[in-house]
Motif scaffolding. Structure first.
Motif, mmCIF file in Angstrom:
data_model
loop_
_atom_site.group_PDB
_atom_site.id
_atom_site.type_symbol
_atom_site.label_atom_id
_atom_site.label_comp_id
_atom_site.label_asym_id
_atom_site.label_seq_id
_atom_site.Cartn_x
_atom_site.Cartn_y
_atom_site.Cartn_z
ATOM 1 N N ARG A 1 0.837 -1.209 0.000
ATOM 2 C CA ARG A 1 0.000 0.000 0.000
ATOM 3 C C ARG A 1 0.869 1.256 0.000
ATOM 4 N NH1 ARG A 1 -3.304 -3.290 3.362
ATOM 5 N NH2 ARG A 1 -2.210 -2.562 5.218
ATOM 6 N N ARG A 2 1.955 1.229 0.735
ATOM 7 C CA ARG A 2 2.853 2.388 0.747
ATOM 8 C C ARG A 2 3.447 2.633 -0.634
ATOM 9 N NH1 ARG A 2 6.403 1.831 6.303
ATOM 10 N NH2 ARG A 2 4.673 2.082 7.755
ATOM 11 N N ILE A 3 3.850 1.564 -1.300
ATOM 12 C CA ILE A 3 4.419 1.704 -2.650
ATOM 13 C C ILE A 3 3.374 2.265 -3.604
ATOM 14 C CG2 ILE A 3 5.264 0.380 -4.641
ATOM 15 C CD1 ILE A 3 6.781 -1.375 -2.658
ATOM 16 N N ASP A 4 2.134 1.815 -3.467
ATOM 17 C CA ASP A 4 1.063 2.353 -4.318
ATOM 18 C C ASP A 4 0.875 3.846 -4.091
ATOM 19 O OD1 ASP A 4 0.592 -0.113 -5.464
ATOM 20 O OD2 ASP A 4 -1.089 -0.610 -4.116
ATOM 21 N N ARG A 5 0.926 4.274 -2.818
ATOM 22 C CA ARG A 5 0.792 5.712 -2.525
ATOM 23 C C ARG A 5 1.971 6.493 -3.092
ATOM 24 N NH1 ARG A 5 -0.971 4.697 3.413
ATOM 25 N NH2 ARG A 5 1.270 4.706 3.650
ATOM 26 N N ILE A 6 3.169 5.934 -3.005
ATOM 27 C CA ILE A 6 4.352 6.614 -3.558
ATOM 28 C C ILE A 6 4.214 6.734 -5.068
ATOM 29 C CG2 ILE A 6 6.833 6.362 -3.974
ATOM 30 C CD1 ILE A 6 7.016 5.138 -1.144
ATOM 31 N N GLU A 7 3.775 5.655 -5.726
ATOM 32 C CA GLU A 7 3.586 5.712 -7.176
ATOM 33 C C GLU A 7 2.535 6.752 -7.552
ATOM 34 O OE1 GLU A 7 2.640 1.709 -8.270
ATOM 35 O OE2 GLU A 7 4.746 1.143 -8.461
ATOM 36 N N ALA A 8 1.461 6.848 -6.777
ATOM 37 C CA ALA A 8 0.433 7.854 -7.051
ATOM 38 C C ALA A 8 1.004 9.246 -6.867
ATOM 39 C CB ALA A 8 -0.770 7.640 -6.129
ATOM 40 N N GLY A 9 1.826 9.444 -5.852
ATOM 41 C CA GLY A 9 2.458 10.746 -5.622
ATOM 42 C C GLY A 9 3.397 11.120 -6.753
ATOM 43 N N VAL A 10 4.162 10.154 -7.241
ATOM 44 C CA VAL A 10 5.069 10.416 -8.360
ATOM 45 C C VAL A 10 4.263 10.769 -9.609
ATOM 46 C CG1 VAL A 10 6.732 9.320 -9.936
ATOM 47 C CG2 VAL A 10 6.986 9.032 -7.467
#
Length: 99
Positions: A66-75
């Motif tokens: 989930r954290r990686i998904d949020r980081i990808e969305a932020g990028v």
């Protein structure tokens, strides 16, 4: 007649001795099998403990996902914002150049 009886008795005792040796060998093999089965069951308890640890890690892996998904969305958002800013700067420069 006594010698025949003694010979028969000795032959019978030898056969009993051979059969006892065979039974002793079978008992040794069964003991070895039991030792291996007990060792295997101990390994299964180790596997159960490992499975419990892996189940505990499953939640952590989901959290990291989930954290990686949020980081990808932020990028992705950051790329979109930078793209818009470059477009705005291009429009402003084109407007300044036209005037």
């Amino acid at each position: 007649m006594a010698t025949h009886f003694n010979d028969l008795l000795l032959q019978t005792l030898k056969q009993v001795n051979v059969r006892l040796d065979r039974l002793d060998g079978r008992m040794d093999r069964l003991n070895d099998r039991m030792d291996r089965l007990i060792g295997t069951k101990a390994d299964k308890t180790d596997l159960d403990a490992t499975n419990e640890k892996l189940d505990g890690l499953d939640g952590k892996v989901d959290d990291i996902g989930r954290r990686i998904d949020r980081i990808e969305a932020g990028v992705g958002t950051l790329k979109w914002v930078i793209g818009v800013e470059v477009a705005v700067i291009g429009v402003v420069l084109a407007f300044i150049k036209a005037c």
